[in-house]
Design an enzyme around this catalytic site. Structure first.
Site, PDB file in Angstrom:
ATOM      1  N   SER A 142      23.515   4.448  62.814  1.00 52.51           N
ATOM      2  CA  SER A 142      23.110   4.702  61.425  1.00 52.51           C
ATOM      3  C   SER A 142      22.415   3.461  60.917  1.00 52.51           C
ATOM      4  O   SER A 142      22.621   2.357  61.447  1.00 52.51           O
ATOM      5  CB  SER A 142      24.340   4.981  60.566  1.00 52.51           C
ATOM      6  N   TYR A 155      33.232   3.163  57.872  1.00 47.84           N
ATOM      7  CA  TYR A 155      32.113   3.867  58.528  1.00 47.84           C
ATOM      8  C   TYR A 155      31.074   2.842  59.007  1.00 47.84           C
ATOM      9  O   TYR A 155      30.620   2.888  60.155  1.00 47.84           O
ATOM     10  CB  TYR A 155      31.486   4.868  57.554  1.00 47.84           C
TER      11      TYR A 155
END
Ligand SMILES: NC(=O)c1ccc[n+]([C@@H]2O[C@H](COP(=O)([O-])OP(=O)(O)OC[C@H]3O[C@@H](n4cnc5c(N)ncnc54)[C@H](OP(=O)(O)O)[C@@H]3O)[C@@H](O)[C@H]2O)c1
Length: 267
Positions: A142, A155
């Site tokens: 990401s 995350y």
């Protein structure tokens, strides 16, 4: 790599980027092994892949947070095809909120899904690829692996870890013929990643863009890949770093009732 007839394994193929990636590989004639927990959703994706041109699509229930499950997914694919060309580690889970309010079971879930899952499928895949001296492993990280995102501490940490794991492994595999690449999506539309009240404000691009980038990375596995607007953000990072932290944090807070904002409805 030639994708026609290649065997491609995709985790988290029941929605979003994983489903779009399955269809993108299907259009190039790849054989697909699709895994996720929602088998009914996988079946629907498989049907789209057959129509798109894949000569063979199998779906398997898979919970990557269970290492035994992840290993069994790879083993089943190898039994079926006696071949394995591309592994796309895409399955991922998120959680948005303040770190001190994050329940421990969600911490465990994110680490088990986003990191341990990648490790387990990769470990299961490598012996076969190393023996044949070929194969590509693509890990979906990401943009938060570059710019850790406020209210997504765990995350962000798991995605940093995926990037670190991949880069270390790339060195380890140097000269073996087996490639490891990282794809770094930014905020992507057409996914179920964000709850309705968490959907971030700001620019998004379609899951098909990320899917095409993943396919291209499989064909030319020379380096990591970012969708163009993300590359621009990354390049601006040294100049705009502090401002970006503030802007991302504020946008997230305003978008989420959980963080005191009003929420942004899903479009
Ligand atoms: N959407 C974004 O803006 C964005 C941005 C950057 C990176 N990413 C990354 O892109 C990847 C795909 O996410 P997405 O955006 O496409 O979101 P999504 O639509 O929610 O898809 C997530 C996929 O992961 C699967 N999954 C979750 N936990 C799993 C588990 N324990 N075992 C097996 N499969 C599991 C889900 O399937 P089941 O629920 O059926 O198991 C689903 O197919 C993730 O790694 C995510 O971190 C997304």
């Amino acid at each position: 790599m030639r994708l026609k007839g290649a065997v491609v394994l995709i985790t988290g193929a029941s929605s979003g980027i994983g489903a779009a990636t399955a269809v993108a590989f299907a259009k190039r004639g790849a054989k697909l092994e699709l895994g996720a927990r929602r088998v009914d959703r996988l079946e629907a994706v498989a049907e789209r892949c057959r129509k798109a041109g894949s000569p063979e699509v199998n779906v398997r229930r898979l919970d990557v947070s269970q290492s035994a499950d992840a290993r069994a997914f790879v083993a089943a694919a190898l039994r079926t095809h006696e071949r394995l060309d591309v592994l796309v580690n895409n399955a991922g889970a998120g959680w948005m909120g303040r770190l001190h309010q994050m329940p421990e079971d969600r911490v465990d879930e994110l680490i088990a899904t986003n990191l341990k899952g990648v490790i387990a499928t990769t470990q299961a895949t490598l012996p076969w690829m190393l023996e044949r001296r070929r194969g590509v492993i693509i890990n979906v990280a990401s943009i938060v692996a570059f710019r850790a995102s406020p209210y997504s501490a765990v995350y962000s940490a798991t995605k940093h870890a995926v990037a670190g794991l991949s880069h270390a492994l790339r060195g380890e595999l140097s000269g073996t013929g087996v490639k490891v690449c990282v794809v770094y999506p930014g905020v992507t539309a057409g996914t179920e990643f964000f709850a309705a009240t968490e959907r971030p404000v700001g620019p998004q691009y379609p899951a098909s863009w990320v899917a095409n980038l993943i396919v291209r990375t499989a064909q030319f596995p020379r380096r990591d890949a970012m969708v163009a607007p993300i590359r621009a953000v990354h390049l601006a990072e040294p100049v705009l770093g502090g401002l970006m932290d503030h802007a991302i944090g504020e946008a997230r807070r305003l978008a989420s009732p959980q963080l005191g904002g009003t929420g942004v409805p899903r479009s």
